[in-house]
Design a protein around this motif. Structure first.
Motif, short mmCIF file in Angstrom:
data_model
loop_
_atom_site.label_atom_id
_atom_site.label_comp_id
_atom_site.label_asym_id
_atom_site.label_seq_id
_atom_site.Cartn_x
_atom_site.Cartn_y
_atom_site.Cartn_z
N ILE A 71 74.39 24.17 -1.31
CA ILE A 71 74.51 25.62 -1.56
C ILE A 71 75.96 26.07 -1.44
O ILE A 71 76.47 26.80 -2.30
CB ILE A 71 73.60 26.39 -0.59
N PHE A 119 68.45 25.65 -11.29
CA PHE A 119 67.42 25.11 -10.40
C PHE A 119 67.18 23.62 -10.65
O PHE A 119 67.32 22.79 -9.76
CB PHE A 119 66.12 25.88 -10.58
N ARG A 122 69.88 20.60 -10.18
CA ARG A 122 70.03 19.93 -8.89
C ARG A 122 69.40 18.54 -8.89
O ARG A 122 69.80 17.66 -8.15
CB ARG A 122 69.40 20.82 -7.81
N SER A 147 69.99 32.87 -6.13
CA SER A 147 68.57 32.68 -5.85
C SER A 147 68.08 31.34 -6.37
O SER A 147 67.38 30.60 -5.66
CB SER A 147 67.75 33.83 -6.46
N PHE A 148 68.45 30.99 -7.60
CA PHE A 148 68.05 29.70 -8.16
C PHE A 148 68.76 28.55 -7.45
O PHE A 148 68.19 27.49 -7.21
CB PHE A 148 68.33 29.66 -9.66
N ASN A 149 70.03 28.77 -7.13
CA ASN A 149 70.83 27.75 -6.48
C ASN A 149 70.31 27.41 -5.09
O ASN A 149 70.12 26.23 -4.74
CB ASN A 149 72.29 28.21 -6.40
N ALA A 150 70.06 28.42 -4.27
CA ALA A 150 69.59 28.20 -2.91
C ALA A 150 68.21 27.57 -2.89
O ALA A 150 67.93 26.63 -2.13
CB ALA A 150 69.59 29.52 -2.13
N THR A 151 67.32 28.06 -3.77
CA THR A 151 65.98 27.49 -3.84
C THR A 151 66.01 26.04 -4.29
O THR A 151 65.36 25.17 -3.70
CB THR A 151 65.10 28.31 -4.81
N GLY A 152 66.78 25.78 -5.34
CA GLY A 152 66.89 24.41 -5.85
C GLY A 152 67.50 23.47 -4.83
O GLY A 152 67.03 22.33 -4.66
N LEU A 154 67.49 23.66 -1.52
CA LEU A 154 66.58 23.40 -0.40
C LEU A 154 65.43 22.49 -0.82
O LEU A 154 65.07 21.54 -0.09
CB LEU A 154 66.03 24.72 0.14
N ILE A 155 64.85 22.73 -1.99
CA ILE A 155 63.74 21.90 -2.46
C ILE A 155 64.23 20.49 -2.77
O ILE A 155 63.57 19.49 -2.43
CB ILE A 155 63.07 22.54 -3.69
N SER A 158 64.81 18.62 0.45
CA SER A 158 63.54 18.33 1.11
C SER A 158 62.80 17.18 0.44
O SER A 158 62.30 16.27 1.11
CB SER A 158 62.65 19.58 1.11
#
Length: 217
Positions: A71, A119, A122, A147-152, A154-155, A158
């Motif tokens: 991020i 997204f 990544r 929003s897309f960057n942080a979500t992508g 983290l997923i 993980s």
């Protein structure tokens, strides 16, 4: 990185991991996300396997640190791309594998699938390195990008982190034909994805050329 290059880098990354721990994960993943072609994803995989095999590092912290590196690095890359990045990419991008065709492909993809590129980029080697800078250069609104960057990020961290951690953990306990087949299939899928992208990248670039003929400005 190519599969061969990733294998060559494996030993070096493991040494960095043993010397610097979580900092190595954060720095390598972050530098790749800024736009420098270093093996960030390979570092995450190596760290996860190391944690699963030795338990010397916490997989939860590895995932969090990798997500943070992704991020932070992407946000730096976005900022560079937003403020004069297009001009720099056109002038010097060829030195890191981003020539005119790749730039045009990036603009074409962002015009059609902006948020999806950030997204899902990544998870795709060439996009993982350059998506943030291209998002900034194409003036994607920052709230949408973040929003897309942080979500992508983290997923991605993980899935790869916990997935390879569990694989290493299971391999320590299981030594059966099923395990060997599962590992072979997993490696085959990874190699297959790489080859698919490599074989289709020229077709995607041709589509971008037809949609955006002439030089970019």
């Amino acid at each position: 990185m190519t599969t061969l290059a990733a294998l060559i880098a494996h030993g070096r990354l493991e040494q960095w991991l043993m010397d610097y721990g979580y900092l190595a994960v954060f720095v390598v993943v972050g530098v790749e996300s800024i736009g420098v072609p270093v093996p960030g994803e390979t570092m995450l995989i190596v760290a996860s396997l190391y944690a699963g095999g030795t338990h010397n590092l916490s997989i939860v912290l590895i995932v969090l640190v990798a997500a943070a590196g992704a991020i932070v690095g992407d946000n730096i890359g976005y900022t560079v791309g937003r403020h004069g990045g297009w001009r720099l990419l056109r002038r010097y991008g060829h030195r890191v594998g981003v020539d005119e065709r790749r730039l045009k492909l990036g603009r074409y993809l962002f015009l059609r699938h902006g948020g999806k590129v950030v997204f899902f980029g990544r998870f795709v080697g060439i996009l993982r390195t350059y998506a943030a800078a291209l998002a900034g250069a194409n003036h994607m609104p920052f709230p949408r990008f973040f929003s897309f960057n942080a979500t992508g990020g983290l997923i991605w961290a993980s899935i790869y982190g916990f997935g390879y951690y569990l694989a290493a953990h299971l391999l320590k306990k299981l030594d059966t034909p099923f395990t060997s087949v599962a590992v072979t299939v997993a490696v085959g899928v990874a190699v297959g994805m790489f080859l698919f992208i490599r074989r289709n990248i020229e077709e995607w670039e041709d589509r971008a050329e037809r949609a955006l003929p002439g030089p970019l400005y």
